[in-house]
Enzyme design. Structure first.
Site, short mmCIF file in Angstrom:
data_model
loop_
_atom_site.label_atom_id
_atom_site.label_comp_id
_atom_site.label_asym_id
_atom_site.label_seq_id
_atom_site.Cartn_x
_atom_site.Cartn_y
_atom_site.Cartn_z
N SER A 93 -12.01 7.44 32.53
CA SER A 93 -12.87 6.41 32.72
C SER A 93 -13.58 6.57 34.09
CB SER A 93 -12.23 5.19 32.42
OG SER A 93 -13.30 4.10 32.83
N HIS A 141 -14.91 9.17 29.84
CA HIS A 141 -15.21 7.80 28.88
C HIS A 141 -16.09 7.14 29.83
CE1 HIS A 141 -13.73 4.52 26.72
NE2 HIS A 141 -13.84 3.63 27.69
N ASP A 197 -18.06 3.62 30.54
CA ASP A 197 -17.90 2.12 30.00
C ASP A 197 -19.31 1.67 30.40
OD1 ASP A 197 -15.51 1.88 29.11
OD2 ASP A 197 -14.69 2.30 31.35
N MET A 212 -21.70 -1.45 30.37
CA MET A 212 -21.70 -3.00 30.33
C MET A 212 -22.76 -3.80 30.70
SD MET A 212 -18.10 -3.62 32.73
CE MET A 212 -16.70 -2.49 32.32
N HIS A 250 -18.44 3.89 25.65
CA HIS A 250 -18.03 2.66 25.16
C HIS A 250 -19.06 1.68 25.53
CE1 HIS A 250 -14.40 -0.43 25.73
NE2 HIS A 250 -15.29 -0.72 24.84
N MET A 288 -20.10 -1.86 25.74
CA MET A 288 -19.60 -3.24 25.84
C MET A 288 -20.85 -3.94 26.10
SD MET A 288 -16.24 -2.82 28.05
CE MET A 288 -16.93 -1.21 28.39
N MET A 306 -8.26 -2.33 22.59
CA MET A 306 -8.40 -2.59 24.00
C MET A 306 -7.00 -3.14 24.43
SD MET A 306 -11.39 -1.86 24.98
CE MET A 306 -11.17 -2.45 26.47
N GLY A 346 -13.97 -5.38 30.72
CA GLY A 346 -14.84 -5.76 31.94
C GLY A 346 -14.39 -5.14 33.20
N GLY A 403 -8.48 -1.01 36.12
CA GLY A 403 -7.18 -1.79 36.93
C GLY A 403 -6.43 -2.87 36.55
N ASP A 436 -7.35 1.71 25.27
CA ASP A 436 -8.23 1.62 26.51
C ASP A 436 -7.90 0.46 27.45
OD1 ASP A 436 -10.07 1.83 28.27
OD2 ASP A 436 -11.88 1.12 27.06
N GLY A 437 -7.46 0.65 28.46
CA GLY A 437 -7.21 -0.34 29.37
C GLY A 437 -5.83 -0.64 29.77
N GLY A 438 -5.33 -0.57 31.09
CA GLY A 438 -4.01 -0.64 31.28
C GLY A 438 -2.95 0.41 31.06
N GLY A 479 -8.45 4.81 33.60
CA GLY A 479 -9.46 4.84 34.71
C GLY A 479 -8.25 4.98 35.91
N SER A 480 -7.64 3.97 36.42
CA SER A 480 -7.08 3.91 37.76
C SER A 480 -5.70 4.91 37.61
CB SER A 480 -6.49 2.59 37.77
OG SER A 480 -6.06 1.85 36.65
C1 DX5 Z 1 -12.35 -1.78 30.43
C2 DX5 Z 1 -12.78 -0.62 30.30
C3 DX5 Z 1 -11.74 0.61 30.50
C4 DX5 Z 1 -11.11 0.90 31.94
C5 DX5 Z 1 -10.19 1.50 31.91
O1 DX5 Z 1 -13.34 -2.62 30.20
O2 DX5 Z 1 -13.43 -0.51 29.04
O3 DX5 Z 1 -12.23 1.75 29.88
O4 DX5 Z 1 -12.34 1.25 32.67
O5 DX5 Z 1 -9.51 1.44 33.04
P1 DX5 Z 1 -7.84 1.50 33.31
O6 DX5 Z 1 -7.23 2.65 32.64
O7 DX5 Z 1 -7.71 1.23 35.01
O8 DX5 Z 1 -7.60 0.06 32.67
ZN ZN Z 2 -13.67 1.56 28.26
#
Ligand code: DX5
Ligand code: ZN
Length: 230
Positions: free
Chosen positions: A11, A39, A41, A43, A72, A74, A145, A150, A153, A179-181, A201-202
């Protein structure tokens, strides 16, 4: 049977995406490091508090990479922008179940626009709520998710792992994206429970050795070697 090959989708929310030089460099790096997708994102500052970019950004990065564009959304009212993303070159378009008035209609519209259709669910949305939509057989990918959408990290919400298993129980063919964490550590159980598209992402962008981390996120299955050739 669900696809056993694990795809990794870094991401770019976790990088300085407004800087074109950084963007080009990071895209080239993840491509070389074995990522299968990127990926993206989107928003709108309404469905989630933060605002990132829109279809014009997708149009721009299409020329910077050959990776699959995993978009993705949002955003509120995703129906209104589906055509824009198709024209911009999105390969996968994922909408939030919580943002759709008529999710089946929205998924059909994505398919009619020749994109792979994804349906995302927030941590608080029970899997059973999407059963009817899944039963229509049009959803290609469910995005579970692991955090509230939003920001990157954030810490993984443990209940999300069970939801991966619940989706897999309902449907053994659909791709399941988590997706996420996601970390190298929790990715192993997520793959076992049925996730086969791993967003990060992170974990990826903060790693010194992206190639190693991407390989670890894919896991040590017999398909790993094959997968890296794809
Ligand atoms: C959150 C995003 C994710 C996020 C993932 O709203 O949809 O795609 O960037 O980042 P990490 O892997 O750091 O949680
Ligand atoms: Zn995402």
């Amino acid at each position: 049977m669900a696809a056993k090959l694990i795809r990794v989708s870094p991401s770019i929310l976790a990088i300085d995406y407004n800087n074109d030089e950084v963007l080009k460099k990071e895209l080239a790096e993840i491509e070389l490091a074995g990522a299968n997708m990127v990926h993206v994102d989107v928003m709108d500052g309404k469905f989630v508090k933060n605002k990132t970019f829109d279809h014009k950004f997708v149009d721009k990065i299409k020329d910077m990479t050959t990776l699959i564009l995993d978009v993705h959304l949002m955003v509120e009212n995703p129906d209104a922008v589906i055509e824009d993303y198709a024209k911009a070159g999105a390969d996968i378009l994922t909408v939030h179940f919580e943002a759709c008035k008529d999710p089946i209609k929205t998924i059909k519209k994505i398919k009619d626009n020749n994109m792979v259709a994804g349906l995302a669910i927030n941590p608080k949305t029970p899997v059973l709520k999407i059963k009817d939509v899944l039963d229509e057989g049009l959803v290609d990918m469910v995005t579970v998710m692991g955090v509230n959408p939003g920001a990157y990290g954030q810490k993984f919400i443990p209940g999300s792992a069970e939801k991966v298993a619940e989706v897999r129980e309902l449907n053994d063919k659909v791709y399941i994206e988590i997706d996420g964490g996601v970390t190298v550590k929790n990715s192993s159980i997520l793959r076992k429970l049925g996730a086969n598209v791993i967003v990060s992402g992170s974990t990826i962008f903060e790693a010194k050795n992206k190639k190693k981390v991407i390989k670890q996120l894919k896991g040590r299955c017999i398909f790993t070697k094959l997968n890296s050739l794809m």
